[in-house]
Enzyme design. Sequence first.
Site, PDB file in Angstrom:
ATOM      1  CB  SER A 135      -5.224 -20.030  25.046  1.00  0.00           C
ATOM      2  OG  SER A 135      -5.612 -20.792  26.153  1.00  0.00           O
ATOM      3  CG  ASP A 140     -26.687 -23.783  26.264  1.00  0.00           C
ATOM      4  OD1 ASP A 140     -26.458 -23.566  27.470  1.00  0.00           O
ATOM      5  OD2 ASP A 140     -27.775 -23.541  25.724  1.00  0.00           O
ATOM      6  CG  HIS A 149      -2.675 -18.430  29.637  1.00  0.00           C
ATOM      7  ND1 HIS A 149      -2.053 -19.421  28.916  1.00  0.00           N
ATOM      8  CD2 HIS A 149      -3.981 -18.420  29.225  1.00  0.00           C
ATOM      9  CE1 HIS A 149      -2.929 -19.988  28.104  1.00  0.00           C
ATOM     10  NE2 HIS A 149      -4.106 -19.391  28.265  1.00  0.00           N
TER      11      HIS A 149
END
Length: 307
Positions: free
Chosen positions: A133, A229, A288
Amino acid sequence: MFCWARAWRVPRGTIGASSPRSSAVPVTFSSSRSSGQGNADPRPLPLSYNLLDGDATLPAIVLLHGLFGSKSNFNSLAKALVQRTGRRVLTVDARNHGDSPHSPDASYEAMSQDLQGLLPQLGLVPSVLVGHSMGGKTAMLLALQRPDVVERLVVVDISPAGTTPGSYLGNFIAAMKAVDIPENIPHSRARKLADEQLSSVVKEASVRQFLLTNLVEVNGRFSWRVNLDALAQQLDKILTFPQQLESYPGSTLFLLGGNSPYVPPSHHSAIRRLFPQTQIQTVPNAGHWVHSDKPQDFMDAVISFLA
């Protein structure tokens, strides 16, 4: 796009002894202050890693995790690969993940630079890169930028195209940021509270348990070791892939989950353009997380590719 993994256990007594070398850097879990644009000239960060010993005459295998993951996702797999191949196996925490430093730059260019700094330092050039991924995109970019560093490449259920099934990830990040846990309570209680608060957005209990592996205690306060963040600010970049003109000439395996929507047939032309010496192999009944869903099939495919 992110990497959660059910524990894959190797039967006791099947793993040969090895002497791991590891490195962890102190991480401060604080908010990033950034415009979200990333640095124009990314500089390598000192990544946390674990290196299992093996035959130094063979190219090492480097395992790269996905979003929200860490090097610990591959602990059992790494030991099994040492046993099956005799090679050294390196697991790495990407920047903003695990025990590696935080940075406002979460771009693939920056993550590639980190590996370009680490692999020569450890004497692991060239290496076999195996990336799932997000880690697969990092591995692809490194191979395209520095083919001399990558002996061959395994990309797990991702492609050098936009990641369309990842739209839910922003909601996951927002839910994690909204978790509120009192100070100085037992870790088990903190996990239970966080699980309850995440459940309204993250419906699958197994996915919540994976996300909760990132909950850590620092000086009596609980926080997330992933840099939420930076990931939120640069999620659009993480879901895309930097445009590249040059191709990678080395042998490449794209290992796809038969039940996964991440790499549709429409992506195959982009794969073959950038990686002309590629095999595209599908693992039936895997989603996945191919290495978790079908670990034996995953191992067999990688071993066959390396032979």
